[in-house]
Design an enzyme around this catalytic site. Structure first.
Site, PDB file in Angstrom:
ATOM      1  N   ASP A  60      41.060  63.723  42.448  1.00 48.61           N
ATOM      2  CA  ASP A  60      39.782  64.168  41.886  1.00 48.61           C
ATOM      3  C   ASP A  60      39.634  65.681  42.069  1.00 48.61           C
ATOM      4  OD1 ASP A  60      36.991  64.719  41.471  1.00 48.61           O
ATOM      5  OD2 ASP A  60      36.516  62.637  41.928  1.00 48.61           O
TER       6      ASP A  60
ATOM      7  N   SER B 120      29.526  61.061  42.362  1.00 45.65           N
ATOM      8  CA  SER B 120      29.596  62.503  42.497  1.00 45.65           C
ATOM      9  C   SER B 120      28.506  62.995  43.460  1.00 45.65           C
ATOM     10  CB  SER B 120      29.485  63.121  41.100  1.00 45.65           C
ATOM     11  OG  SER B 120      29.859  64.452  41.115  1.00 45.65           O
TER      12      SER B 120
ATOM     13  N   HIS C 247      37.203  61.658  37.532  1.00 42.75           N
ATOM     14  CA  HIS C 247      35.990  61.755  38.337  1.00 42.75           C
ATOM     15  C   HIS C 247      35.036  60.631  37.917  1.00 42.75           C
ATOM     16  CE1 HIS C 247      33.126  63.831  40.846  1.00 42.75           C
ATOM     17  NE2 HIS C 247      32.261  63.948  39.852  1.00 42.75           N
TER      18      HIS C 247
END
Length: 529
Positions: free
Chosen positions: A462, A237, A491
């Site tokens: 995502d 991320s 994710h």
């Protein structure tokens, strides 16, 4: 941005949002380390100075404090870094780090693997627990690597920042993020401006230095303190953006770099446009989940078509708006709880289960899941801190629109077709419009001499970090390889069971080989109801 958003953190206007870096350790040439945060050449020299000191000092590893919740044989320690790299001998801050040694032999050891889970605002200190909890996905890699986690600057144990009293921060119910009137918008704008002012009041000395570029410099000092000539890094991320900027500023210091669920590194996207892109992607993933709920109507009884499930959601939202459920759960709290389903497949069944119980008359299940717990003062402080770091980094990294007309136009337009997240995301980020500290220009992410092949992992649908981000980084990092998990949208792909992905990540970390071509993997198993 909402990468790996903190579980249970409230935004500025009160939205609860779930949720995200010289003794054998030579630093990068001055030209490589310049960017983001001020005096460029000075900062590059500052990193070299700090890294040389850290390499000499090392880390005084010891058993972790009991309160940190990290069992033996995990060890903890501190790495000292300058607050301002342009003044490397000025004010210093301490970064918390932890590690567990490789599980294989001395001969099998390949160094330390440093991890960041995202945010901005996420702590990496739980990473070594993948070894103590015997996580099978990491068994091969942990034979070769020490697993190292850290709290980035401002986070957790590392000179934590704050913008508001944590108990005030979590109070509920908050305003409905979707405005009914211009007066609602004015009230949200006032809340966002007050939050920004609170950041300056409580953490003003830290704010100018809360940038991605500075966290990346910290990462290079951590590398040196670990006694590593080159960095092995796994970023998920927002951690992918740390990896991308590290690869740009310190290309000759990278040994292995895995980026999973990629923040779009384009300067045009960081960070205002990236948040607008998320709103579109969240709507798509919300539809994926509500379709799955409908397909499992025999279990959840929330409607046997996606349209019926959506109608049920709107009904729930309207009920909570009129009379907050349990006096605490309004639309803002609902969005915060329900958004974990578009984030993570692992949340699909639990979220649907809570909703199903509510629909069957069990109000308490929803209140327990979605309302704040005022007795959890430590958890509330962590949530507030995480949100403060998220805001400080994104607001300081880049210049944001200061005109309310721009925000109002863009979010009003998007909300029409993508209503699930749009306004909630807008208020979350609006403190950046009145940010009380200097805003910088993001680093131009690109390949520089010496950068080895980078492994990029991404799911196609995502919501938090849309697929285009992975494609963009792939273009910018020459020689990189992209593994796409098709028809999937969870994710954080490297943490999921998918042999096609897992085997390639292992192979890269253990051998450095990325394969000759990009790879498309079938999706991991759909969650069972």
């Amino acid at each position: 941005m909402r990468p790996t958003r903190r579980a249970a953190a409230f935004g500025s206007a009160g939205l609860l949002v779930t949720a995200t870096l010289i003794a054998g350790a030579v630093t990068a040439p001055v030209a490589n380390a310049a960017a983001g945060g001020g005096g460029k050449d000075l900062e590059a020299k500052g990193v070299a100075v700090a890294a040389a000191k850290a390499a000499k000092k090392g880390v005084a590893w010891q058993d972790c404090p009991e309160a940190w919740g990290l069992e033996k044989p995990i060890q903890c320690g501190w790495v000292t870094v300058p607050l301002n790299y342009a003044k490397p001998n000025g004010k210093q801050i301490e970064l918390a780090v932890d590690r567990i040694g490789n599980t294989g032999t001395k001969e099998e050891r390949q160094g330390a693997l440093v991890y960041n889970p995202g945010g901005p605002g996420g702590s990496g200190l739980r990473f070594p627990r993948r070894v103590t909890t015997k996580n099978p996905l990491w068994a091969n890699v942990s034979k070769a690597y020490d697993f190292v986690g850290f709290d980035p600057r401002g986070v957790g144990k590392s000179a934590p920042i704050s913008c508001v009293d944590p108990q005030e921060f979590v109070k509920a119910p908050k305003m409905d993020p979707v405005p009914d009137t211009e007066a609602d918008k004015r009230k949200q704008r006032k809340l966002a401006a007050a939050y920004a002012a609170g950041c300056k009041k409580r953490s003003g000395a830290m704010l100018p230095y809360m940038t991605t570029a500075n966290t990346v410099r910290d990462l290079d000092v951590i590398r040196a303190a670990l006694g590593e000539k080159k960095l092995n890094f796994l970023g998920v991320s927002y951690g992918t953006y740390l990896g991308a900027v590290y690869g740009t500023l310190f290309p000759t210091h990278v040994r292995r770099l895995v980026v999973d669920s990629v923040v779009n590194p384009s300067r045009e996207k960081i960070w205002y446009q990236a948040n607008l892109d998320q709103d579109v992607a969240f709507e798509g993933r919300w539809k994926d989940w509500t379709k799955w709920v409908a397909q499992n109507d025999a279990t959840y009884h929330l409607g046997d078509t996606r349209a019926k499930v959506q109608a049920k959601w709107l009904e729930l939202r309207a009920t909570a708006k009129k009379n907050p459920i349990g006096g605490l759960v309004g639309p803002a709290e609902l969005i915060s709880f329900f958004q974990s389903a578009p984030y993570y497949d692992s949340a699909w069944a639990p979220t649907a289960q809570v909703w199903s119980k509510y629909a069957a008359g069990d109000t308490q299940a929803l209140v327990d899941a979605a309302a704040p717990d005022l007795s959890d003062t430590a958890g509330n402080a962590a949530s507030e801190n995480s949100n403060a770091v998220y805001t400080a980094v994104e607001c300081t990294d880049a210049k944001w629109p200061t005109s309310w007309k721009t925000w109002d136009r863009d979010n009003t337009r998007l909300h029409k077709n993508y209503p699930f997240m749009t306004w909630a995301n807008a208020w979350m980020n609006l403190p950046c419009a009145t940010w009380p500290s200097k805003q910088y220009t993001p680093v131009e992410v690109k390949t520089k001499k010496g950068l080895p092949p980078v492994l990029i992992v991404q799911s196609e649908r995502d919501a938090a970090t849309p697929y285009e981000g992975a494609v963009e980084l792939h273009k910018r990092f020459k020689g990189s390889r992209l593994i796409t998990e098709t028809k999937a949208g969870s994710h954080g792909v490297t943490g999921l069971v998918n042999a096609c992905v897992n085997e390639r990540v292992d192979a890269y970390l253990l051998t450095g080989k990325v394969g000759k071509t990009d790879v498309k993997c079938a999706p991991h198993a759909t969650p069972a109801p």
